[in-house]
Design a protein around this motif. Structure first.
Motif, mmCIF file in Angstrom:
data_model
loop_
_atom_site.group_PDB
_atom_site.id
_atom_site.type_symbol
_atom_site.label_atom_id
_atom_site.label_comp_id
_atom_site.label_asym_id
_atom_site.label_seq_id
_atom_site.Cartn_x
_atom_site.Cartn_y
_atom_site.Cartn_z
ATOM 1 N N GLU A 1 15.222 7.984 -4.056
ATOM 2 C CA GLU A 1 15.396 6.940 -5.071
ATOM 3 C C GLU A 1 14.636 5.683 -4.638
ATOM 4 O OE1 GLU A 1 17.020 7.054 -8.025
ATOM 5 O OE2 GLU A 1 17.401 9.174 -7.647
ATOM 6 N N PRO A 2 13.735 5.219 -5.512
ATOM 7 C CA PRO A 2 12.995 3.994 -5.151
ATOM 8 C C PRO A 2 13.924 2.768 -5.170
ATOM 9 C CG PRO A 2 12.415 4.725 -7.372
ATOM 10 C CD PRO A 2 13.341 5.741 -6.801
ATOM 11 N N THR A 3 13.700 1.855 -4.207
ATOM 12 C CA THR A 3 14.529 0.650 -4.102
ATOM 13 C C THR A 3 13.806 -0.585 -4.604
ATOM 14 O OG1 THR A 3 13.780 0.383 -1.830
ATOM 15 C CG2 THR A 3 15.887 1.521 -2.174
ATOM 16 N N SER A 4 12.513 -0.490 -4.826
ATOM 17 C CA SER A 4 11.765 -1.656 -5.328
ATOM 18 C C SER A 4 10.782 -1.175 -6.382
ATOM 19 C CB SER A 4 11.028 -2.349 -4.179
ATOM 20 O OG SER A 4 10.028 -1.473 -3.661
ATOM 21 N N ASP A 5 10.142 -2.154 -7.044
ATOM 22 C CA ASP A 5 9.147 -1.833 -8.067
ATOM 23 C C ASP A 5 7.937 -1.147 -7.437
ATOM 24 O OD1 ASP A 5 10.706 -2.874 -10.042
ATOM 25 O OD2 ASP A 5 9.707 -4.829 -10.072
ATOM 26 N N GLU A 6 7.591 -1.586 -6.270
ATOM 27 C CA GLU A 6 6.441 -0.990 -5.567
ATOM 28 C C GLU A 6 6.731 0.472 -5.203
ATOM 29 O OE1 GLU A 6 4.516 -1.729 -1.321
ATOM 30 O OE2 GLU A 6 4.447 -3.521 -2.592
ATOM 31 N N ALA A 7 7.933 0.752 -4.724
ATOM 32 C CA ALA A 7 8.322 2.110 -4.376
ATOM 33 C C ALA A 7 8.397 2.980 -5.636
ATOM 34 C CB ALA A 7 9.659 2.120 -3.649
ATOM 35 N N ALA A 8 8.862 2.377 -6.759
ATOM 36 C CA ALA A 8 8.946 3.116 -8.021
ATOM 37 C C ALA A 8 7.553 3.502 -8.496
ATOM 38 C CB ALA A 8 9.665 2.287 -9.079
ATOM 39 N N SER A 9 6.598 2.605 -8.310
ATOM 40 C CA SER A 9 5.222 2.896 -8.716
ATOM 41 C C SER A 9 4.620 3.996 -7.836
ATOM 42 C CB SER A 9 4.420 1.590 -8.666
ATOM 43 O OG SER A 9 3.214 1.708 -8.060
ATOM 44 N N ILE A 10 4.933 4.016 -6.551
ATOM 45 C CA ILE A 10 4.450 5.077 -5.647
ATOM 46 C C ILE A 10 5.071 6.421 -6.051
ATOM 47 C CG2 ILE A 10 4.545 5.939 -3.270
ATOM 48 C CD1 ILE A 10 4.245 3.023 -2.354
#
Length: 191
Positions: A107-116
């Protein structure tokens, strides 16, 4: 000439005629035997040649059948090689697919991680589409009856809601290439 001399000459002539006829008869018998012998020799030679011809025809037919069998076998092997040409590559890609699936479970924790994660998901879908074009399919497991041809049971569980022998959980995905199992699905089976 005297009568004795004449009789002697006549007897000699008769003997000579008799000898000539006996010689002629003997010569005819010899010639007949020679002819029979020659005919027998020709017949024997003909029979020998016929036997050789039959042997060569049989040998030729066996060689032709062997050649046809070899040609058919090579055709089947060529078709199998064409059908499963991507097997080695796809087998090597299975751990990559597993790693992509593990990465997508985070689960992504930030917007940057969500984009990755979104980028990883796009690459994963492209990879899945490419492997499906080559004939790779996921083996369905959860809720299916256990099949030892495509499932590998690594543990058993107790679930009263499901029948005995039904797959309860999928622990690792299995894959089929056309009709050949590349990797069986690791599963947990209901007791």
């Amino acid at each position: 000439m005297t009568e004795k001399t004449e009789n002697k000459e006549l007897v000699q002539e008769d003997v000579q005629v008799e000898n000539e006829s006996t010689e002629t008869e003997a010569q005819a018998v010899v010639e007949e035997q020679v002819e029979l012998t020659i005919e027998e020799q020709y017949e024997a030679k003909l029979a020998e040649l016929q036997a050789k011809l039959d042997d060569e025809e049989n040998r030729h037919l066996r060689l032709r059948a062997d050649f046809d069998n070899i040609r058919r076998r090579q055709q089947v092997e060529r078709e199998a090689a064409e059908k499963y040409r991507a097997q080695n590559l796809l087998t090597d890609l299975l751990p990559v697919l597993d790693n992509f699936e593990r990465a997508l479970q985070i689960e992504p924790t930030s917007d940057e991680a969500a984009s990755i994660v979104k980028g990883i998901e796009m690459v994963y879908r492209s990879l899945i589409e490419a492997t499906e074009k080559e004939g790779l399919q996921v083996i369905k497991a959860e809720g299916e009856q256990f099949d030892p041809n495509v499932h590998q049971a690594v543990m058993q569980e107790q679930d009263s809601e499901k029948e005995t022998g039904v797959v309860v959980r999928e622990l690792q995905k299995g894959y089929i290439l056309k009709d050949r199992v590349l990797r069986p699905t690791m599963v947990s089976v209901n007791e």
